[in-house]
Scaffold this active site. Structure first.
Site, mmCIF file in Angstrom:
data_model
loop_
_atom_site.group_PDB
_atom_site.id
_atom_site.type_symbol
_atom_site.label_atom_id
_atom_site.label_comp_id
_atom_site.label_asym_id
_atom_site.label_seq_id
_atom_site.Cartn_x
_atom_site.Cartn_y
_atom_site.Cartn_z
ATOM 1 C CG HIS A 98 -1.910 1.070 1.277
ATOM 2 N ND1 HIS A 98 -2.613 1.391 2.406
ATOM 3 C CD2 HIS A 98 -2.318 1.968 0.330
ATOM 4 C CE1 HIS A 98 -3.410 2.406 2.167
ATOM 5 N NE2 HIS A 98 -3.251 2.789 0.911
ATOM 6 C CD GLU A 101 -2.460 2.623 -3.689
ATOM 7 O OE1 GLU A 101 -2.934 3.757 -3.480
ATOM 8 O OE2 GLU A 101 -2.917 1.581 -3.179
ATOM 9 C CG HIS A 102 -0.033 6.140 -0.674
ATOM 10 N ND1 HIS A 102 -0.652 7.234 -0.113
ATOM 11 C CD2 HIS A 102 -0.916 5.117 -0.548
ATOM 12 C CE1 HIS A 102 -1.842 6.901 0.331
ATOM 13 N NE2 HIS A 102 -2.028 5.601 0.090
ATOM 14 C CD GLU A 179 -5.389 5.591 1.979
ATOM 15 O OE1 GLU A 179 -5.779 4.413 1.816
ATOM 16 O OE2 GLU A 179 -4.645 6.173 1.175
#
Length: 250
Positions: A98, A101-102, A179
C-alpha cells in the site's frame, strides 16, 4: 482470470485457452514505428448491442493490454493492474504494498515533479486513483479525450522509471496511517479483522494488511530496516511487466 476455455476481460469474453496468455496471438508490427507486438486473433465475444471495438495485444515485454475503441465516449480512461498486493508484503512490514502504491505517484525520471501526473490529469477534466487489495494493485485514471496520449505517457512512467524518493516516505506513511484511522470505525473493516483473527496464522489473510505508521515505520525502526530500501526491493521484485494487465478505453 478464468481457468476454463473462456476468459473475461473488462466485461467481454475472450474465447480460446488463455490460461497462460500464450495461445491465439500472431506477430504484428506497428506501421509507423516498426515496433513489434502480438495481436490476439481468436474470437472476442461481445453483446450485439455493444458498438465498441476491442483489440487484445501483447507487447514484447509480455504486458497484455485490452484496447477498447469507444468513439462515443465523453472521457478516455485507462487502468493497469499488477498481480501483487497485501499478501505479498513481508510479514514484518504489513502495508508495504500500500505504501509503495502511494510512492509511485510522486514523480518519474521523465516527469520529476511530484505533482506532474496529478496536475495533468486534473487540468484536463480528469481524476486518478489507485487501490491495493490482497492480490492486486490497480492504478487508473479518466481524462478528456484530447489529453489521453499525454495522460498515458505520464501514467506509463509510474511503472517505467518512478523516483520513489526517500524524502517522501514519511509523508506517505502519514497518508497511509490517515487512511487506516479513517477506516477503523467502519463495521465492515472490524468484521474483516475479526474474521482474520480466527484464521490459521500461517495464512497471509490472518495478518494485518492495511498498513499504518506502527506496522511500517515502527516495525522498520524496531528491526533496524531501511524502509526506503525495502520499498525499492519490493518494487524490483514484483513490478514486472509480465505481471501487469492494462485496459484502455478511448
Amino acid at each position: 482470470m478464468s481457468t476454463n476455455s473462456e476468459a473475461s476481460v473488462s466485461g467481454v469474453a475472450i474465447k480460446d485457452s488463455l490460461e497462460d496468455w500464450s495461445n491465439g496471438f500472431e506477430q504484428r508490427m506497428v506501421s509507423d514505428t516498426q515496433l513489434p507486438y502480438q495481436l490476439f486473433t481468436g474470437e472476442i465475444e461481445k453483446s450485439s448491442n455493444d458498438p465498441h471495438q476491442y483489440r487484445l495485444v501483447r507487447l514484447p515485454n509480455n504486458l497484455v493490454a485490452l484496447c477498447v475503441h469507444a468513439p462515443d465516449t465523453k472521457q478516455s480512461t485507462a487502468a493497469l493492474s499488477v498481480n501483487v498486493g497485501n499478501f505479498d508484503c513481508p510479514p514484518e512490514l504489513p502495508g508495504l504494498a500500500h505504501l509503495l502504491e502511494h510512492m509511485l505517484f510522486l514523480g518519474s525520471k521523465k516527469y520529476p515533479s511530484e505533482s506532474e501526473y496529478l496536475d495533468y490529469i486534473s487540468g484536463n477534466s480528469g481524476r486518478r486513483n489507485a487501490r491495493t487489495t490482497n492480490n492486486t494493485t490497480t492504478f487508473f485514471f479518466t481524462v478528456a479525450n484530447d489529453a489521453m496520449e499525454g495522460a498515458l505517457d505520464r501514467f506509463s512512467r509510474i511503472f517505467i522509471d518512478p523516483l520513489v524518493k526517500p524524502d517522501c516516505v514519511n509523508r506517505e506513511i502519514n497518508a497511509v496511517d490517515s487512511e487506516f484511522k479513517g477506516r477503523v470505525s467502519n463495521d465492515d473493516v472490524r468484521a474483516s479483522v475479526l474474521n482474520n483473527s480466527l484464521l490459521d496464522k500461517r495464512h497471509p489473510y490472518s495478518r494485518f494488511n492495511m498498513g499504518n505508521r506502527e506496522s511500517l515505520k515502527g516495525s522498520a525502526d524496531a528491526l533496524g530496516l531501511d524502509l526506503h530500501h525495502e520499498l525499492l526491493k519490493f518494487h524490483q521484485k514484483y513490478y514486472s511487466s509480465d505481471l501487469m494487465k492494462l485496459v484502455t478505453d478511448a
